[in-house]
Design an enzyme around this catalytic site. Structure first.
Site: not given
Ligand code: BDR
Ligand code: CA
Length: 322
Positions: A254
Site C-alpha cells: 500500500h
Molecule cells: C494500511 O494499514 C496498514 O496496515 C498499512 O501499513 C497501510 O498503511 C492499509 O490499510
C-alpha cells in the site's frame, strides 16, 4: 527540481518500503519522517523507522508523533474488527504482516526532541517553499497541528494519503485501517482545504506486487533491496492465506504507492475528484463515503479507483538500483 516531501508513517512492513522508495529516488527531497502509532504501538513504529534510516545510511530527521488517536481508542466501541489476519510459514510458524520490531540492529541515533505535531506547526509556518505531505498511517499528527493552527495549510502543496476504501475494505466490513484507526483526525485532514489525493485499497490492491519484484530485488543484492524483498515475500505469504488478491502469489504494497504517484502520477488510474466524508459512528465507523454522483458538491478529494501494477513495480525496483 526535487519535490520536498514529509512522510508520516506507522512502520510497518509497507511503511518501511515507502521510506526506502522516498529516500532512494532522486526526484524526492525527503525533508523529515514523522511517526505515529498504528500498525503497532508508537514505541515500535518509531524504533522501526529509526532502524530503516540506519539500514539506508540516511540522514533525514525523525519526529516521534502521537501515541493514540483523537477519541476512538478511548471511548468508542470497536465494531467488526477483522480477526483472522495471521498466516503460517512453511515451518508452521504463525506470521503477521507487521512484525513488532524489524529484525535489524537496534538504532543508534534517536529521534529529534520536538514532537511531530509541533514539527508540522513550526516547519509549515516558516518554510520558504511549499511541501507535500505523504501520510501512510493514521492521520493524527497533522490533524493535531491543524487543530492548533489551520493557517499552516497555505504552505502545503498537496497531501497524499494511503487510506480509505470504496469497494475493497480490510479492518472492518466498511473501513480501511488508517482511517478507521483515527476517523476524527481523517475527517479533519480531508476538510483542511489543501489539495488531497487519496490512494485507497481499491488502488493498492489493483497495483499488486508479485514475486517477480522480490526476485529482482534479490538480484540487486544490497542490504536495503534484500530487506525489501523479505518484506514483500512476507506480505505475499500473508495475503495468499488471509486476504487473497485477484492474482495468486501477489500482495498489496500500500504505502509506497503514494510515493510512486509523486514520481509518476500515471501509476494511479481512474482518479476522480469527489466528495469524500468519513463515518464517525456506529457500524460504519471509519468508512470513507465516496460520492460518485454527477451532481455532487464540495468535491474535496482526488480519489484513485485503480492502480497500475507494472508501472508501480518498475518505479519501486529501479529505486534500489540507484
Ligand atoms: C494500511 O494499514 C496498514 O496496515 C498499512 O501499513 C497501510 O498503511 C492499509 O490499510
Ligand atoms: Ca502504514
Amino acid at each position: 527540481m526535487k519535490r520536498k516531501v514529509i512522510l508520516d508513517v506507522d512502520t510497518g512492513s509497507d511503511d518501511a518500503c515507502a521510506i526506502m522508495l522516498a529516500e532512494l529516488r532522486k526526484e524526492i527531497d525527503l525533508v523529515a519522517v514523522c511517526t505515529v502509532k498504528g500498525n503497532q504501538p508508537l514505541k515500535y513504529t518509531n524504533e522501526n523507522t529509526l532502524r530503516i534510516r540506519e539500514l539506508l545510511k540516511a540522514d533525514f530527521p525523525v519526529y516521534k508523533g502521537c501515541a493514540d488517536g483523537f477519541v476512538s481508542y478511548l471511548v468508542k466501541p470497536r465494531l467488526q474488527r477483522a480477526k483472522n489476519v495471521d498466516a503460517y510459514d512453511e515451518q508452521g510458524n504463525k506470521v503477521h504482516i507487521h512484525t513488532k520490531l524489524f529484525d535489524l540492529p537496534k538504532a543508534k541515533r534517536k529521534e529529534e526532541d520536538m514532537p511531530a505535531s509541533l514539527f508540522y506547526l513550526d516547519y509549515l509556518k516558516h518554510c520558504k517553499e511549499k511541501v507535500t505531505i505523504v501520510m501512510v498511517g493514521p492521520l493524527t499528527n497533522l490533524a493535531v497541528a491543524l487543530l492548533i493552527d489551520p493557517s499552516i495549510v497555505k504552505n502545503i502543496e498537496e497531501i497524499v494519503i494511503m487510506g480509505g476504501a470504496h469497494n475493497i475494505t480490510n479492518v472492518s466490513s466498511s473501513a480501511e485501517f488508517n482511517i478507521y484507526d483515527d476517523p476524527e483526525a481523517a475527517q479533519r485532514v480531508l476538510h483542511c482545504g489543501a489539495k488531497i489525493t487519496m490512494v485507497p485499497l481499491d488502488a493498492t490492491h489493483t497495483a499488486y506486487i508479485t514475486k517477480e519484484t522480490s526476485k529482482e530485488l534479490r538480484k540487486i543484492d544490497t542490504p536495503a533491496s534484500r530487506f525489501a524483498a523479505d518484506l514483500i515475500d512476507l506480505r505475499i505469504l500473508v495475503h495468499d492465506q488471509a486476504q487473497p488478491l485477484e492474482v495468486k502469489g501477489s500482495c498489496a504494497l500500500h504505502d509506497p504507492l503514494c510515493i510512486a504517484y509523486l514520481i509518476d502520477p500515471k501509476v494511479l488510474k481512474d482518479v476522480r475528484l469527489c466528495n469524500v466524508e468519513v463515518s464517525l459512528s456506529g457500524f460504519t465507523i471509519g468508512q470513507t463515503i465516496v460520492d460518485n454522483r454527477f451532481y455532487q458538491e464540495d468535491r474535496n478529494v482526488y480519489f484513485a479507483f485503480k492502480g497500475d501494477p507494472k508501472r508501480f513495480a518498475k518505479i519501486f525496483t529501479e529505486a534500489f538500483r540507484s
